[in-house]
Design a protein around this motif. Sequence first.
Motif, PDB file in Angstrom:
ATOM      1  N   ILE A   1       0.828  -1.216   0.000  1.00 25.51           N
ATOM      2  CA  ILE A   1       0.000   0.000   0.000  1.00 25.51           C
ATOM      3  C   ILE A   1       0.860   1.264   0.000  1.00 25.51           C
ATOM      4  CG2 ILE A   1      -1.713   1.321   1.324  1.00 25.51           C
ATOM      5  CD1 ILE A   1      -2.641  -1.506   2.415  1.00 25.51           C
ATOM      6  N   SER A   2       1.858   1.308   0.896  1.00 26.09           N
ATOM      7  CA  SER A   2       2.687   2.516   0.961  1.00 26.09           C
ATOM      8  C   SER A   2       3.459   2.695  -0.344  1.00 26.09           C
ATOM      9  CB  SER A   2       3.644   2.449   2.156  1.00 26.09           C
ATOM     10  OG  SER A   2       4.401   1.266   2.088  1.00 26.09           O
ATOM     11  N   GLY A   3       3.830   1.564  -0.964  1.00 27.12           N
ATOM     12  CA  GLY A   3       4.521   1.639  -2.257  1.00 27.12           C
ATOM     13  C   GLY A   3       3.633   2.263  -3.305  1.00 27.12           C
ATOM     14  N   ALA A   4       2.358   1.868  -3.324  1.00 28.57           N
ATOM     15  CA  ALA A   4       1.425   2.392  -4.329  1.00 28.57           C
ATOM     16  C   ALA A   4       1.181   3.885  -4.107  1.00 28.57           C
ATOM     17  CB  ALA A   4       0.105   1.618  -4.258  1.00 28.57           C
ATOM     18  N   ILE A   5       1.057   4.284  -2.822  1.00 27.08           N
ATOM     19  CA  ILE A   5       0.852   5.705  -2.518  1.00 27.08           C
ATOM     20  C   ILE A   5       2.081   6.504  -2.933  1.00 27.08           C
ATOM     21  CG2 ILE A   5       0.576   7.366  -0.615  1.00 27.08           C
ATOM     22  CD1 ILE A   5      -1.112   5.162   0.797  1.00 27.08           C
ATOM     23  N   GLY A   6       3.267   5.952  -2.662  1.00 25.28           N
ATOM     24  CA  GLY A   6       4.510   6.617  -3.046  1.00 25.28           C
ATOM     25  C   GLY A   6       4.619   6.763  -4.549  1.00 25.28           C
ATOM     26  N   LEU A   7       4.214   5.716  -5.267  1.00 22.48           N
ATOM     27  CA  LEU A   7       4.279   5.767  -6.728  1.00 22.48           C
ATOM     28  C   LEU A   7       3.372   6.868  -7.269  1.00 22.48           C
ATOM     29  CD1 LEU A   7       5.248   4.569  -9.423  1.00 22.48           C
ATOM     30  CD2 LEU A   7       3.348   2.945  -9.293  1.00 22.48           C
ATOM     31  N   LYS A   8       2.172   6.984  -6.668  1.00 25.35           N
ATOM     32  CA  LYS A   8       1.254   8.043  -7.129  1.00 25.35           C
ATOM     33  C   LYS A   8       1.867   9.426  -6.894  1.00 25.35           C
ATOM     34  CE  LYS A   8      -3.397   9.942  -6.850  1.00 25.35           C
ATOM     35  NZ  LYS A   8      -3.003  11.334  -6.594  1.00 25.35           N
TER      36      LYS A   8
ATOM     37  N   VAL B   1       6.178  14.244 -11.242  1.00 26.75           N
ATOM     38  CA  VAL B   1       6.709  14.329 -12.611  1.00 26.75           C
ATOM     39  C   VAL B   1       5.699  15.019 -13.528  1.00 26.75           C
ATOM     40  CG1 VAL B   1       7.326  12.929 -14.626  1.00 26.75           C
ATOM     41  CG2 VAL B   1       8.319  12.399 -12.401  1.00 26.75           C
ATOM     42  N   ASN B   2       4.402  14.684 -13.376  1.00 33.95           N
ATOM     43  CA  ASN B   2       3.385  15.298 -14.241  1.00 33.95           C
ATOM     44  C   ASN B   2       3.268  16.806 -14.005  1.00 33.95           C
ATOM     45  OD1 ASN B   2       2.669  13.118 -15.754  1.00 33.95           O
ATOM     46  ND2 ASN B   2       1.019  12.458 -14.372  1.00 33.95           N
ATOM     47  N   ASN B   3       3.450  17.221 -12.751  1.00 37.00           N
ATOM     48  CA  ASN B   3       3.391  18.646 -12.444  1.00 37.00           C
ATOM     49  C   ASN B   3       4.491  19.422 -13.155  1.00 37.00           C
ATOM     50  OD1 ASN B   3       1.119  18.861 -10.887  1.00 37.00           O
ATOM     51  ND2 ASN B   3       2.193  18.424  -8.963  1.00 37.00           N
TER      52      ASN B   3
ATOM     53  N   GLY C   1       6.078  18.213 -15.877  1.00 35.66           N
ATOM     54  CA  GLY C   1       5.762  18.019 -17.294  1.00 35.66           C
ATOM     55  C   GLY C   1       6.927  17.409 -18.056  1.00 35.66           C
ATOM     56  N   TRP C   2       6.597  16.410 -18.897  1.00 39.16           N
ATOM     57  CA  TRP C   2       7.639  15.708 -19.654  1.00 39.16           C
ATOM     58  C   TRP C   2       8.405  16.655 -20.571  1.00 39.16           C
ATOM     59  CZ3 TRP C   2       9.358  11.340 -18.029  1.00 39.16           C
ATOM     60  CH2 TRP C   2       8.509  10.470 -17.324  1.00 39.16           C
ATOM     61  N   GLU C   3       7.652  17.588 -21.156  1.00 41.93           N
ATOM     62  CA  GLU C   3       8.260  18.545 -22.094  1.00 41.93           C
ATOM     63  C   GLU C   3       9.371  19.330 -21.386  1.00 41.93           C
ATOM     64  OE1 GLU C   3       7.532  20.284 -26.100  1.00 41.93           O
ATOM     65  OE2 GLU C   3       6.959  18.450 -25.088  1.00 41.93           O
ATOM     66  N   THR C   4       9.023  19.856 -20.213  1.00 38.55           N
ATOM     67  CA  THR C   4       9.985  20.646 -19.435  1.00 38.55           C
ATOM     68  C   THR C   4      11.191  19.813 -19.036  1.00 38.55           C
ATOM     69  OG1 THR C   4       8.036  21.731 -18.519  1.00 38.55           O
ATOM     70  CG2 THR C   4      10.137  22.215 -17.449  1.00 38.55           C
ATOM     71  N   ILE C   5      10.913  18.591 -18.607  1.00 32.95           N
ATOM     72  CA  ILE C   5      12.005  17.702 -18.178  1.00 32.95           C
ATOM     73  C   ILE C   5      12.961  17.442 -19.336  1.00 32.95           C
ATOM     74  CG2 ILE C   5      12.510  15.316 -17.499  1.00 32.95           C
ATOM     75  CD1 ILE C   5      10.001  15.419 -15.733  1.00 32.95           C
ATOM     76  N   HIS C   6      12.359  17.142 -20.500  1.00 29.31           N
ATOM     77  CA  HIS C   6      13.170  16.831 -21.672  1.00 29.31           C
ATOM     78  C   HIS C   6      14.032  18.030 -22.062  1.00 29.31           C
ATOM     79  CE1 HIS C   6      14.388  14.873 -25.344  1.00 29.31           C
ATOM     80  NE2 HIS C   6      13.985  15.925 -26.049  1.00 29.31           N
TER      81      HIS C   6
END
Lengths: 153, 149
Positions: free
Chosen positions: A26-33, A39-41, A43-48
């Motif tokens: 459970i804690s793993g799943a919460i951490g993954l979220k 990362v989404n905040n 943004g992939w474009e910015t990261i790239h």
Amino acid sequence: MIEIVSFDGTTFRPSPERFEAGTPNISGAIGLKAAIDYVNNIGWETIHKKESLLLDHANESLGKNPSIKLVGTAENKVPVVSFTIDSAHPHDIATILDTKGIAVRAGHHCTQPLMKRLGLSATTRASLSFYNTIDEINQLTEALKEISALFES
Amino acid sequence: MEDLSDLYQEIILSHNKRPRNGEPLIPCTHQADGFNPLCGDKLTVYLRKPDEQVDEIACNTEGCAISRASGSIMTSMVQGKTISEIETLIEETKALLTGDEEPEIDLAQHGDMAALVGVRKFPARIKCATLAWHALESALKGEVDATTE
């Protein structure tokens, strides 16, 4: 996961549950979220964009030192920079960088056949990510200047 | 950076650049390889030991400055010594590099190996410094005929 446990025997739930642990990670799943949101905040474009900037700067900055040989210069690669310095072994380079607060990996990077193909015993590798800065790359470049001077002296 | 200059002293850098007795010694009477698969350090120790004394020794190292310097210093210290003298040297070196107690440096006793004591502050690198000495121990244990051809 079990169904009934007694001193006489144990029965399991039908597959696929029988192969799963009773309590999921459970804690793993919460951490993954949280990690995905993070990362989404950004943004992939910015990261790239940021990573390309860092890679270009690293190639240019390290490339100015004639003692440094960059290994792997493909155009569309992630921002990892492997290199060698003739006079200094990668493990010596890594130890010295470590004392200056710069963490790199040294060795054959679990790719012994590739090292053989490249005619190298080992390389030093700086793995950059979007949270690194231009200033940190400059620190690496400066430190490597000192290291090559030390071993060439 | 005090710790670092302890590790990469001039004496270490000099042995790294120009290892003493660094060329393979062929033919020899005893030989052993030392290998550290984690970091890739690789070396071979060669001995000419017709009786109870090591007449000639070589250590050919492919690896980092610490392993190359340690091998080079080891050969300088062992050359011309008897087996029992070498056994004492091995024990003293182990105490110097890996002993639980902080060693007291005695230049007359430890020679150039004293320069490697700084490795104690870098646990990940201690094996680099001991590799040549382990290979020396193996070489003394087993006679080989593979190199006498």
